[in-house]
Write a protein that holds these residues in place. Structure first.
Motif, PDB file in Angstrom:
ATOM      1  N   THR A 119       0.847  -1.185   0.000  1.00 55.85           N
ATOM      2  CA  THR A 119       0.000   0.000   0.000  1.00 55.85           C
ATOM      3  C   THR A 119       0.885   1.238   0.000  1.00 55.85           C
ATOM      4  OG1 THR A 119      -1.783  -1.097   1.224  1.00 55.85           O
ATOM      5  CG2 THR A 119      -1.772   1.298   1.240  1.00 55.85           C
ATOM      6  N   LEU A 120       0.682   2.115  -0.977  1.00 50.00           N
ATOM      7  CA  LEU A 120       1.390   3.387  -1.025  1.00 50.00           C
ATOM      8  C   LEU A 120       0.588   4.412  -0.225  1.00 50.00           C
ATOM      9  CD1 LEU A 120       2.396   3.539  -4.796  1.00 50.00           C
ATOM     10  CD2 LEU A 120       3.640   2.511  -2.891  1.00 50.00           C
ATOM     11  N   SER A 121       1.268   5.146   0.656  1.00 50.21           N
ATOM     12  CA  SER A 121       0.565   6.048   1.555  1.00 50.21           C
ATOM     13  C   SER A 121       1.277   7.392   1.620  1.00 50.21           C
ATOM     14  CB  SER A 121       0.488   5.431   2.961  1.00 50.21           C
ATOM     15  OG  SER A 121      -0.090   6.333   3.875  1.00 50.21           O
ATOM     16  N   LEU A 122       0.487   8.453   1.601  1.00 44.69           N
ATOM     17  CA  LEU A 122       1.004   9.808   1.768  1.00 44.69           C
ATOM     18  C   LEU A 122       0.182  10.482   2.854  1.00 44.69           C
ATOM     19  CD1 LEU A 122       2.926  12.063   0.854  1.00 44.69           C
ATOM     20  CD2 LEU A 122       1.177  12.763  -0.804  1.00 44.69           C
ATOM     21  N   PHE A 123       0.857  10.916   3.919  1.00 40.06           N
ATOM     22  CA  PHE A 123       0.188  11.562   5.042  1.00 40.06           C
ATOM     23  C   PHE A 123       0.845  12.912   5.321  1.00 40.06           C
ATOM     24  CE2 PHE A 123       0.308  12.469   9.657  1.00 40.06           C
ATOM     25  CZ  PHE A 123      -1.045  12.676   9.875  1.00 40.06           C
ATOM     26  N   GLY A 124       0.038  13.912   5.580  1.00 40.95           N
ATOM     27  CA  GLY A 124       0.546  15.233   5.925  1.00 40.95           C
ATOM     28  C   GLY A 124      -0.261  15.845   7.048  1.00 40.95           C
ATOM     29  N   TRP A 125       0.381  16.720   7.833  1.00 38.39           N
ATOM     30  CA  TRP A 125      -0.327  17.354   8.935  1.00 38.39           C
ATOM     31  C   TRP A 125       0.225  18.750   9.193  1.00 38.39           C
ATOM     32  CZ3 TRP A 125       4.106  14.697  10.089  1.00 38.39           C
ATOM     33  CH2 TRP A 125       4.947  15.237  11.069  1.00 38.39           C
ATOM     34  N   TYR A 126      -0.571  19.533   9.919  1.00 35.69           N
ATOM     35  CA  TYR A 126      -0.152  20.848  10.382  1.00 35.69           C
ATOM     36  C   TYR A 126      -0.700  21.050  11.786  1.00 35.69           C
ATOM     37  CZ  TYR A 126       0.852  25.845  10.529  1.00 35.69           C
ATOM     38  OH  TYR A 126       1.351  27.080  10.876  1.00 35.69           O
ATOM     39  N   GLY A 127       0.185  21.450  12.709  1.00 37.99           N
ATOM     40  CA  GLY A 127      -0.223  21.767  14.070  1.00 37.99           C
ATOM     41  C   GLY A 127       0.204  23.174  14.414  1.00 37.99           C
ATOM     42  N   GLY A 187       4.383  18.445   8.807  1.00 35.41           N
ATOM     43  CA  GLY A 187       5.232  17.433   8.196  1.00 35.41           C
ATOM     44  C   GLY A 187       4.488  16.599   7.173  1.00 35.41           C
ATOM     45  N   ALA A 188       5.254  15.756   6.488  1.00 35.83           N
ATOM     46  CA  ALA A 188       4.703  14.848   5.487  1.00 35.83           C
ATOM     47  C   ALA A 188       5.452  13.526   5.572  1.00 35.83           C
ATOM     48  CB  ALA A 188       4.823  15.434   4.080  1.00 35.83           C
ATOM     49  N   VAL A 189       4.718  12.439   5.378  1.00 33.92           N
ATOM     50  CA  VAL A 189       5.283  11.094   5.427  1.00 33.92           C
ATOM     51  C   VAL A 189       4.847  10.333   4.184  1.00 33.92           C
ATOM     52  CG1 VAL A 189       5.471   8.943   6.720  1.00 33.92           C
ATOM     53  CG2 VAL A 189       5.127  11.088   7.946  1.00 33.92           C
ATOM     54  N   PHE A 190       5.817   9.799   3.462  1.00 32.65           N
ATOM     55  CA  PHE A 190       5.524   8.877   2.363  1.00 32.65           C
ATOM     56  C   PHE A 190       5.925   7.476   2.820  1.00 32.65           C
ATOM     57  CE2 PHE A 190       6.982   6.512  -1.432  1.00 32.65           C
ATOM     58  CZ  PHE A 190       5.747   6.406  -2.064  1.00 32.65           C
ATOM     59  N   LEU A 235      10.043  10.628   6.237  1.00 29.26           N
ATOM     60  CA  LEU A 235       9.367  11.783   6.850  1.00 29.26           C
ATOM     61  C   LEU A 235      10.217  13.039   6.723  1.00 29.26           C
ATOM     62  CD1 LEU A 235       7.497  12.252  10.136  1.00 29.26           C
ATOM     63  CD2 LEU A 235       9.696  13.398   9.912  1.00 29.26           C
ATOM     64  N   TYR A 236       9.534  14.154   6.487  1.00 29.69           N
ATOM     65  CA  TYR A 236      10.137  15.477   6.623  1.00 29.69           C
ATOM     66  C   TYR A 236       9.204  16.316   7.488  1.00 29.69           C
ATOM     67  CZ  TYR A 236      11.893  20.155   5.801  1.00 29.69           C
ATOM     68  OH  TYR A 236      12.396  21.417   5.994  1.00 29.69           O
ATOM     69  N   ALA A 237       9.755  17.010   8.479  1.00 31.81           N
ATOM     70  CA  ALA A 237       8.939  17.851   9.356  1.00 31.81           C
ATOM     71  C   ALA A 237       9.699  19.121   9.700  1.00 31.81           C
ATOM     72  CB  ALA A 237       8.572  17.108  10.640  1.00 31.81           C
ATOM     73  N   GLN A 238       8.943  20.162   9.996  1.00 25.60           N
ATOM     74  CA  GLN A 238       9.514  21.450  10.363  1.00 25.60           C
ATOM     75  C   GLN A 238       8.638  22.067  11.451  1.00 25.60           C
ATOM     76  OE1 GLN A 238      10.595  23.850   7.003  1.00 25.60           O
ATOM     77  NE2 GLN A 238      10.822  25.727   8.202  1.00 25.60           N
ATOM     78  N   GLY A 239       9.231  22.862  12.335  1.00 22.73           N
ATOM     79  CA  GLY A 239       8.485  23.461  13.424  1.00 22.73           C
ATOM     80  C   GLY A 239       7.627  24.621  12.978  1.00 22.73           C
ATOM     81  N   THR A 240       6.564  24.865  13.751  1.00 24.20           N
ATOM     82  CA  THR A 240       5.724  26.048  13.553  1.00 24.20           C
ATOM     83  C   THR A 240       5.798  26.981  14.763  1.00 24.20           C
ATOM     84  OG1 THR A 240       3.770  24.880  14.409  1.00 24.20           O
ATOM     85  CG2 THR A 240       4.132  24.832  12.023  1.00 24.20           C
ATOM     86  N   ASN A 241       6.689  26.673  15.714  1.00 29.69           N
ATOM     87  CA  ASN A 241       6.883  27.527  16.878  1.00 29.69           C
ATOM     88  C   ASN A 241       7.864  28.661  16.563  1.00 29.69           C
ATOM     89  OD1 ASN A 241       5.406  25.817  18.881  1.00 29.69           O
ATOM     90  ND2 ASN A 241       7.022  24.353  18.351  1.00 29.69           N
TER      91      ASN A 241
END
Length: 485
Positions: free
Chosen positions: A297-305, A356-359, A377-383
């Motif tokens: 299963t190919l999966s792409l997930f992204g989020w923002y907090g 961040g985003a996760v493939f 995964l690649y992620a970056q802060g929003t603080n």
């Protein structure tokens, strides 16, 4: 008189063992001198649930747990996780859940009463608000096959003892949680809106034992509490008798897009308080798109907090969380996505303060009973970078001042330094991280699984961070056994 019925007893459970090696795990130290030399540990956990069913309409459940026990750890004779050192014999069996389930005759109404598990709706990457065992009552009513409603009340804390019968017992000492969940199913879609509300007496919030609530208070309070103790938070909470916290969110899934699957979730939460420095308000949103192939299963997930701004006077801008045993888990190393004994994520257990985003390539299967998952995964802060420090914690320029006035150090507490690091800020807008995981599972028998998890993290800090040396590259290798019965 009702006829006697036979009691059906059904035990089930899990034995879980984990052996982990972790290198360069102290990502918030000041360089190699702070790195732990204790890189390997072995742990185990046993869970047993016994169902006592009189019928399909009535049952009692008793759920116990032993562990998590670290092999070789010497500690007290009794308590959580004891018994791993020479001689064993630790008193470490604890009640995890104990409740009854029953239906109201000739209705679609069901109740669960007692110590039970409770979590917020999720699309499968963890529980960003609540995942805990609580004492309370929940009820579910099915209006139809496509619409139902679940409500609950949980008594999270009650600090008083016999407070109804004892004269002059302490009031404002209880924390209660209420919730409503509305699962709706349509043709090719599912939608689950929900809301949760907490009312907390100020004496619960100001108790030193409970004031941590690290996900509900401003992260700066953790810095103040470590130096100034209970009087620090009392200065802010005594303006009101009760403090209120609420969340409103929803999950959604499109199920009629085969071979695609789209899932969405979003939630906003707020801690309401008279003093602005005690508030915490923020949001989280995530989306996942899956594509099902024959062998994976190919999966792409992204989020923002949402993240912190540069001031602590106005409280926190991260979304509040209550208790998340299985917290945010898009990966199995930096976050809480491990299938072995749950631990805090190396970077974070929450999506707050970062995007961040996760493939992922999930459930890769070319050989029967052998499965692999690879994540990038690649992620970056929003603080804001300024949120990582408090300057002048006890000076006339006190950032967390009580109504603008400096707060003296209470007797018996240590004077904090002029510049204090704030915990709970893993990444700022100047920081980023990458992570690669390779996890494997092999089913030796129908009930016995061998699990191997490996991962590596690259952290890139900006000029605002407290690190003054290269800590190295964190990596882990973990081997586990999981037996289900």
């Amino acid at each position: 008189m009702r006829s006697a019925q036979a009691l059906e007893v059904s035990p089930k459970g899990e034995f879980l063992f984990a052996f982990r090696y972790l290198e360069n795990g102290n990502i918030q130290g000041t360089g190699p001198i702070d790195q732990s030399r204790d890189d390997f540990h072995a742990r185990q956990r046993v869970r047993v649930q016994v169902d006592f069913a009189m019928s399909e309409h009535l049952r009692g459940v008793y759920f116990i747990e032993m562990g998590e026990t670290q092999w070789g750890r010497l500690g007290p004779v009794a308590g959580h996780g004891t018994g791993g050192a020479l001689g064993s014999d630790g008193v470490c069996v604890e009640t995890k859940r104990a409740y009854i389930d029953f239906d109201i005759p000739d209705t679609r109404l069901t109740f669960r009463v007692g110590i039970q598990g409770l979590e917020n709706p999720s699309i499968g990457v963890g529980y960003v608000v609540l995942d805990a065992d609580v004492a309370g009552v929940s009820a579910r009513y099915a209006f139809s096959d496509s619409l139902s409603a679940a409500v609950f009340w949980a008594r999270l804390y009650d600090l008083g003892v016999n407070n109804v019968a004892v004269k002059d017992s302490t009031g404002l000492d209880a924390m209660d949680m209420f919730g409503l969940i509305l699962p709706i199913t349509g043709d090719g879609w599912r939608l689950t809106p929900y809301g949760m509300f907490i009312t907390s007496g100020r004496n619960v919030f100001t108790s030193q034992a409970l004031a941590g609530f690290p996900g509900m208070l401003s992260p700066a309070f953790a810095a103040g509490l470590s130096y100034l103790g209970t009087p620090f938070i009392q200065q802010y909470a005594n303006d009101q008798s009760y403090l209120y916290t609420w969340w409103a969110g929803a999950t959604a899934e499109l199920t009629d897009l085969s071979p695609f699957r789209l899932s969405l979730e979003a939630v906003y939460g707020s801690v309401e308080a008279e003093n602005a420095a005690l508030t915490r308000r923020g949001f989280y949103a995530g989306a996942e798109l899956d594509y099902q192939l024959d062998s994976m299963t190919l999966s792409l997930f992204g989020w923002y907090g949402s993240g912190e701004d540069g001031s602590w006077r106005n409280g926190s801008e991260q979304m509040p969380t209550l208790s998340t045993t299985r917290g945010f888990g898009p990966t199995s190393f930096g976050f809480v996505g491990t299938r072995l004994i749950p631990t805090l994520g190396l970077v974070s257990s929450s999506p707050a303060g970062m995007w961040g985003a996760v493939f992922a390539l999930r459930d890769i299967t070319f050989i029967p009973d052998l499965h692999h998952t690879v994540r990038f995964l690649y992620a970056q802060g929003t603080n804001d970078p300024d949120s990582r420090h408090i300057i002048g914690l006890t000076s006339p320029n006190l950032i967390l001042g009580y109504k603008g006035a400096p707060m003296p150090v209470p007797p018996g507490y240590v004077t904090p330094p002029q510049t204090t690091t704030v915990p709970g800020i893993p990444l700022t807008t100047q920081d980023s991280m990458v992570e690669i995981d390779f996890d494997t599972s092999y089913r030796l028998y129908d009930n016995l699984e061998l699990i191997l998890e490996t991962g590596v993290i690259g952290l890139h800090y900006g000029t605002d961070v407290w690190l003054n040396q290269d800590i190295g590259t964190p990596w882990k290798a973990a081997l586990g056994l999981r037996y289900l019965f």
